[in-house]
Write a protein that holds these residues in place. Structure first.
Motif, short mmCIF file in Angstrom:
data_model
loop_
_atom_site.label_atom_id
_atom_site.label_comp_id
_atom_site.label_asym_id
_atom_site.label_seq_id
_atom_site.Cartn_x
_atom_site.Cartn_y
_atom_site.Cartn_z
N TYR A 39 0.82 -1.30 -0.21
CA TYR A 39 0.12 -0.13 -0.07
C TYR A 39 0.84 1.21 0.18
O TYR A 39 2.02 1.16 -0.01
CB TYR A 39 -0.98 0.12 1.33
N LYS A 40 0.27 2.29 -0.22
CA LYS A 40 1.27 3.73 -0.30
C LYS A 40 2.18 3.81 0.84
O LYS A 40 3.40 4.14 0.58
CB LYS A 40 0.36 4.92 -0.39
N GLY A 41 1.99 3.35 2.03
CA GLY A 41 3.15 3.45 3.02
C GLY A 41 4.26 2.58 2.84
O GLY A 41 5.41 2.67 3.08
N THR A 42 3.92 1.50 2.09
CA THR A 42 5.24 0.68 1.70
C THR A 42 6.19 1.51 0.75
O THR A 42 7.42 0.96 0.66
CB THR A 42 4.67 -0.40 0.79
N TYR A 43 5.74 2.39 0.10
CA TYR A 43 6.82 3.16 -0.66
C TYR A 43 7.31 4.51 -0.37
O TYR A 43 7.97 5.30 -1.13
CB TYR A 43 5.95 3.28 -2.19
N GLY A 44 7.25 4.56 1.14
CA GLY A 44 8.22 5.69 1.66
C GLY A 44 7.18 7.08 1.69
O GLY A 44 6.45 7.20 0.97
N ARG A 45 7.61 7.62 2.83
CA ARG A 45 7.48 9.10 3.06
C ARG A 45 8.23 9.99 2.91
O ARG A 45 9.51 9.78 3.43
CB ARG A 45 6.86 9.06 4.53
N VAL A 46 8.28 10.97 1.86
CA VAL A 46 9.37 11.75 1.55
C VAL A 46 9.08 13.32 1.64
O VAL A 46 7.96 13.51 1.40
CB VAL A 46 9.68 11.47 -0.08
N LEU A 47 9.86 13.91 2.27
CA LEU A 47 9.48 15.39 2.78
C LEU A 47 10.52 15.97 1.77
O LEU A 47 11.81 16.06 1.83
CB LEU A 47 9.85 15.70 4.15
N PHE A 48 9.86 17.05 0.80
CA PHE A 48 10.63 17.84 0.13
C PHE A 48 10.76 19.32 1.03
O PHE A 48 9.74 19.82 1.33
CB PHE A 48 10.14 18.01 -1.24
N VAL A 49 11.99 19.86 1.14
CA VAL A 49 12.17 21.14 1.76
C VAL A 49 12.90 22.33 1.07
O VAL A 49 14.06 21.74 0.55
CB VAL A 49 12.92 20.93 3.40
N GLY A 50 12.28 23.20 0.65
CA GLY A 50 12.90 24.29 -0.26
C GLY A 50 11.85 25.14 -0.77
O GLY A 50 10.76 25.12 -0.38
N GLY A 51 12.44 25.93 -1.63
CA GLY A 51 11.46 26.97 -2.44
C GLY A 51 11.09 28.10 -1.64
O GLY A 51 9.96 28.22 -0.88
N ASN A 52 12.08 29.08 -1.74
CA ASN A 52 11.55 30.59 -0.90
C ASN A 52 10.54 31.28 -1.90
O ASN A 52 9.99 30.65 -2.93
CB ASN A 52 12.90 31.14 -0.47
N GLN A 53 10.80 32.63 -1.63
CA GLN A 53 9.48 33.18 -2.57
C GLN A 53 10.11 33.47 -3.95
O GLN A 53 9.31 33.71 -4.99
CB GLN A 53 9.41 34.82 -1.87
N ASN A 54 11.42 33.15 -4.06
CA ASN A 54 11.99 33.82 -5.48
C ASN A 54 11.95 32.43 -6.20
O ASN A 54 12.23 32.40 -7.32
CB ASN A 54 13.37 34.26 -5.39
N MET A 55 12.14 31.15 -5.56
CA MET A 55 12.45 29.99 -6.25
C MET A 55 11.53 28.79 -5.89
O MET A 55 11.92 27.69 -5.71
CB MET A 55 13.96 29.63 -5.93
N GLY A 56 10.42 29.14 -5.82
CA GLY A 56 9.28 27.97 -5.30
C GLY A 56 9.27 26.86 -6.40
O GLY A 56 8.96 25.81 -5.98
N GLY A 57 9.70 27.25 -7.86
CA GLY A 57 9.25 26.31 -8.56
C GLY A 57 10.39 25.13 -8.54
O GLY A 57 9.96 24.02 -8.82
N ALA A 58 11.53 25.48 -8.00
CA ALA A 58 12.53 24.25 -7.68
C ALA A 58 12.03 23.52 -7.08
O ALA A 58 12.36 22.19 -7.09
CB ALA A 58 13.73 24.74 -7.02
N ILE A 59 11.37 23.49 -5.99
CA ILE A 59 11.00 22.43 -5.06
C ILE A 59 9.88 21.69 -5.59
O ILE A 59 9.59 20.41 -5.34
CB ILE A 59 10.81 22.91 -3.55
N MET A 60 9.07 22.28 -6.29
CA MET A 60 8.01 21.73 -6.90
C MET A 60 8.46 20.61 -8.18
O MET A 60 7.89 19.61 -8.34
CB MET A 60 7.04 22.85 -7.52
N LEU A 61 9.45 21.15 -8.87
CA LEU A 61 10.08 20.05 -9.83
C LEU A 61 10.38 19.05 -9.02
O LEU A 61 10.39 17.78 -9.35
CB LEU A 61 11.28 20.87 -10.61
N SER A 62 11.18 19.05 -8.03
CA SER A 62 11.76 18.06 -7.12
C SER A 62 10.88 17.16 -6.57
O SER A 62 10.96 15.97 -6.74
CB SER A 62 12.64 18.66 -6.03
N ALA A 63 9.88 17.69 -5.78
CA ALA A 63 8.74 16.63 -5.51
C ALA A 63 8.01 15.97 -6.49
O ALA A 63 7.49 14.99 -6.33
CB ALA A 63 7.63 17.63 -4.56
N SER A 64 7.72 16.78 -7.59
CA SER A 64 7.15 16.25 -8.92
C SER A 64 7.89 14.87 -9.34
O SER A 64 7.38 14.02 -9.41
CB SER A 64 6.84 17.18 -9.82
#
Lengths: 282, 282, 282, 282
Positions: free
Chosen positions: A21-46
Motif C-alpha cells: 500500500y502507499k506506506g510501503t513506498y515511503g514517506r518523503v519530505l521535500f524542503v525548499g522553495g523560498n519566495q523567489n525559487m518556489g518552482g525548484a522544490i515543485m520540480l523536485s517533489a514532482s
C-alpha cells in the motif's frame, strides 16, 4: 570505477508487491522553495512523486501553497516558516530532500538546522543546491541521519577545497570518506561515490543543460531511496534514468525541460522492468 | 534586402557542446507583467525557456508569483516593485527582455529606468511592447547596453515619426542608424534591421494574429541571443522559427495561440539541426 | 424554421486576410466570475480565445487574478470591483460577454449596470447566466448596445413569463421582437431567434450535460461575432460548432468537459474551412 | 461474496437520455482540503466531474480558491470556514463527499458536524479519510442522510475495534449492520458491503499505491451515485472502474498518479457502454 549501465539498472529496479500500500513506498519530505525559487522544490517533489514515492509532503514558503497544489494535488503542503510544524513532520518521514530553491538567508539556515537536528539515524537526508552552500558556509549541528550530497563541480570545489584540476578519483574518495556520506558528483558524466565504490554514469547530453535539472535529479533520488530496499541501487538507478530519459527526449528536442523529463519517469521505469523479462508485480 | 530562409536558419542554429552546462546557455531576465497583464511576461519567459536559455528569471508584479511558478517552475521570480533587487539581479544577467505587459505607469517607468541605468556594455537589452511606448514618450537615461527593439508598424511610426506610407527601407535604415540599435519591425513579412543589413522574413500567416504573439517572439529572441555566439544569426533565427512554427500549426488550426507555438520550439529546433545533416552535439 | 447544417457553417466561417493583425479580429471583454464561480468566466474567455478573438480581456473578481493568468496567459485582467476601470475598458471594446459566474449580489448588479450604461450603439453585449437573472429581476438602465441573450429553457420562462408548454415558435418570436435582441434559446436542439428568422441547431448530445457548457458557448459566440463580418453567421456558426465538437468527442467520451471542447475549437474551425474547398487565407 | 466483473459493470452504467440537462446528473458537494491538503479535495472533485456529475461545488479552505479554479474551472467554490454558506449549500445538493484532506482540527470537526446536521434523508453522504477519523473519535450528531463509508483496513479497525486478523466477512457484516451504512473496505481486492450483500472487486494493482488514490475513488463514487438510478450499481461500478483504469495504465506505467486515472474516466466509461453493444444515448 564501475559504469552504470542499462542492464544493471534494469536489475536494480524492484518489483512492487501485490499486497503493498502507499506506506510501503515511503514517506518523503521535500524542503525548499523560498519566495523567489518556489518552482525548484515543485520540480523536485514532482520528480519524487512520478518516481513512485508513496507519500510526498512539501515544506515550502507559504506563498507557494497555491502553485504547489495546482501543479501537484497529490502532494501535501507545510509552510516552511513554521519550524515547529517542520520538526514534527520530519519525525514521521523516511527521506528528507532539502535544498532546491531554499535560498541562503536566515530562514533557510534555520530550516536546515531544524532538518539536521531533528532527523534521526534511521532517516536519510539528501542535501542539494542551497543546502550545500549553507552546509559549507554556516555552522550547522551534527546530524544523526545518513547523508547524500548532490553537488555539481563548482559546489564540490567549495565543499572540498579541491580546485577543478585536483579533483581526481582518489582525492575525491578521500574527501567523501571524511564527509561520511554518499556523494553524487554532477558533471557531464556524473559520478557516484558510495562507500568504497565509485560509479560513473553513461547517459546524459547537453540538451539537459537548463535550470531545474538538478532539482529534478534530487527528487528522483529521494523517490527511489524511499522505495528501494537498497540505497546504492536506488541512487545509481536515479542517476542513470534521469539522463537516460534526457537522452531519449533529446532525439526530438533541442532542449529538454525538467517537466518533460518528469512526465516520462513512470513510463521509462516500466520499460526497464519489462525489458528484464520480469513480471512487474509479485 | 536579403530573405531569411529555412536553409540559412538551419545553418545558423548552433550545436550544443558535450561539456556545456546551464551557464553556457545564458542568463536571461524577463521584466514585465503588471497586475493586469501578467500573462504577457509568462508567455515571453516560457518562450525563452523552450528556446534553450540556460537560466531564466522573471521580474514581475508580486501578484503574479503564484501563476508564474505554476506555469513555469523552471523560472525564478523577482518582485518587480523591488528596484534594489532588480538592480542587483541585472548585474549577473547576459540578456534582459523588458516590456511585455509592463504597463505605462510610474512603476513601469521606474523599472525601465533601472534597466537602462544598470545594464552595462556587455549586456543586451531587448525593448518590447510598453517599454517601447515609454522609450518614446518618457525621459529615460542613456544606457550602455546594446539594444534590440521589436516594434510593430504602429509603434515604429511613433518611434520614428514616419507615417506608414513613408516607411521605406531607406528611411527606416536611417532611423535605425540614429537609434544605434537592432530593429525587428513586425509586420506580415517581418523585417530585421541589423547594422547595414536588412533581412525579410518569409514565414508567418494570419492564424497568428492573436494577443501574446509579440511577447512570444520577444522571448524567443531573448533566448536565442543568450545562446548563440552570433547575435545576428540569433535574431534572424528567432524571427523565422516563430512564424515557421505558426505556419506548421496553421495547417490544422484556424488560430494558433502563443502557448501552442511555445510547446513546439524545442522540437522544431531539433528538426532544423537534423535537416542540415549535422550531429546535434559536438 | 431553418436548420443549421454543416454545409452552411462551412460557408459561414470567414477566411483570414493575409495582411490582418490581431486588432482585425476584435476586442472582446468577458465580465463575470465572482469569488465562488471564477472558473465560469475563465471557461468563457478561453472559448473566445480559442475561437480566434484577437484580444481578450477578463473583468473578474480580483481573487481570480492568479488562476486566470495561469490558465490563460493570453488574456488581460481587470479587477471587476473597480467600476471606473471597467467603464473605461468597455469604451475600447467591440464585444462584451457578461454573466458567466457573475453572481447576483450588489456588486454583480453594479457591474451589469455599468456595462449597460457604458456600452454604445456600435457595441454588442452578450447577456448570459446570472446577467439574465439580473436583467429580469432588477431595474437596469436602457442600453444603446445591441443585445444577444443566451437563456436556457428555465431562464427563458422567467424572461418571458411563458410556461414551458406555451413556448411555441410564434409566441417566442413575439417575445423576441419585444426584447429587440437576438436570442439563443438553449435546449437539446438549440434555437436561434435572429430578427425575423428562426434557426434550429442539428448537433448536440447528453454527454455535454455538465456544468460550464453554457459559459463555453457564450464565449464562442463572443469570439465569433468579434471576427465575422456578419453577426448572424457568427451566432449560428458558434451554436453549431460548439455542439458539433461535443458530438465528435462523445464518440469516445461518456461525458465531455468544457475544457475538452475548448481545446478542439481551432482544429475544428480549420477542418470546416478546408472541407469547403476554400483556401484558408486570402 | 459476489465478484464485481467487467460484464456486470458494463450492464450497470446507465445510458444518458437525449433530453437530459446538467441537473439530471446530480449536484455533488465536495467538502475537504485544509491549508495543508488542498490537493486531496481537488483530486476528489475532479474525479467526480470526469465521472459525469452534472454540477460540482467544492467547499474547501479559502486559501485553496486559486488552485481549485486553475485546475477545475468547471467547479464552483465555497469557503469551508463559512459554516452558514456551507449549511445553505448542502440543502440543494444530492450527494455530499466529505473528508479528503479535511484535517482533524476544530474547523474540520465543525464542518463535519454541519454536514451531519444539515443533510436530510433524501441525501447521500460519503464519509472518507479524515472524516472517518472524526466520526470514530469525536462526538457527532446523528444524521438523517444515507451514509457510505470508504475506510482502508486500518481505518476499519479503528471504526470497528476488529483487529486485522478478526476482520472476516461475517464479523464485518455485523459491524456494517450496526453502522446502517454502505461500506467500501479498501484493500488490494476491495470489498463492498451493501445491505445484505458483499461484493469483491477483481481489479487493482500495486502501481496504484500512491497518495491521493483514495480521494479519487471517493470522488468517482460520489459522481456515480449522483447519476445512477441505483446506488448499489453506482458504488460497484466506481470501485471496479477506478482500479480497471489503474490496471490499464499499469501496463505502461510503473506508478500511476491519481491525475492519470482521472483523465481516463470519460473514455473508459464510454468503452464500457459500447462493449455492451448498447446505444450510448436513448
Amino acid at each position: 570505477m564501475e559504469k552504470i549501465t542499462k542492464e544493471k539498472v534494469e536489475a536494480f529496479i524492484p518489483k512492487r508487491k501485490r499486497d503493498s500500500y502507499k506506506g510501503t513506498y515511503g514517506r518523503v519530505l521535500f524542503v525548499g522553495g523560498n519566495q523567489n525559487m518556489g518552482g525548484a522544490i515543485m520540480l523536485s517533489a514532482s520528480a519524487g512523486l512520478h518516481s513512485g514515492a508513496g507519500l510526498v509532503t512539501v515544506a515550502t514558503h507559504s506563498s507557494n501553497q497555491a502553485a504547489l497544489h495546482t501543479r501537484l494535488p497529490e502532494a501535501m503542503f507545510l509552510p516552511m516558516e513554521d519550524l515547529n510544524q517542520l520538526e514534527e513532520k520530519i519525525d514521521s518521514m523516511d527521506v528528507i530532500v532539502v535544498g532546491p530553491g531554499l535560498g541562503r538567508d536566515t530562514l533557510a539556515l534555520n530550516v536546515l538546522q531544524t532538518v539536521y537536528q531533528t532527523a534521526g539515524k534511521d532517516q536519510l537526508v539528501l542535501v542539494d543546491g542551497d543546502a550545500i552552500y549553507l552546509h559549507v558556509n554556516e555552522k550547522l549541528p551534527e546530524t544523526e541521519a545518513s547523508l547524500i550530497f548532490t553537488p555539481h563541480l563548482g559546489e564540490w570545489r567549495t565543499m572540498t577545497g579541491l580546485p577543478l584540476d585536483e579533483q581526481y578519483l582518489e582525492t575525491n574518495q578521500e574527501k567523501v570518506k571524511e564527509l561520511n556520506a554518499v556523494v553524487v558528483l554532477k558533471k557531464s558524466r556524473t559520478e557516484v561515490y558510495y562507500e568504497e565504490e565509485v560509479w560513473q554514469n553513461t547517459t546524459g547530453n547537453p540538451a539537459m543543460a537548463t535550470g531545474g535539472m538538478g532539482d529534478t535529479l534530487a527528487g528522483m533520488i529521494g523517490g527511489f531511496v524511499a522505495q528501494f530496499d537498497d540505497n546504492k541501487k536506488a541512487v545509481l538507478s536515479a542517476v542513470y534514468l534521469h539522463s537516460y530519459i534526457g537522452d531519449e527526449l533529446a532525439k526530438t528536442q533541442y532542449v529538454t525541460l525538467p517537466s518533460h523529463i518528469i512526465e516520462k519517469i513512470p513510463f521509462t521505469m516500466k520499460e526497464f522492468t519489462k525489458t528484464a523479462g520480469k513480471l512487474s508485480f509479485i
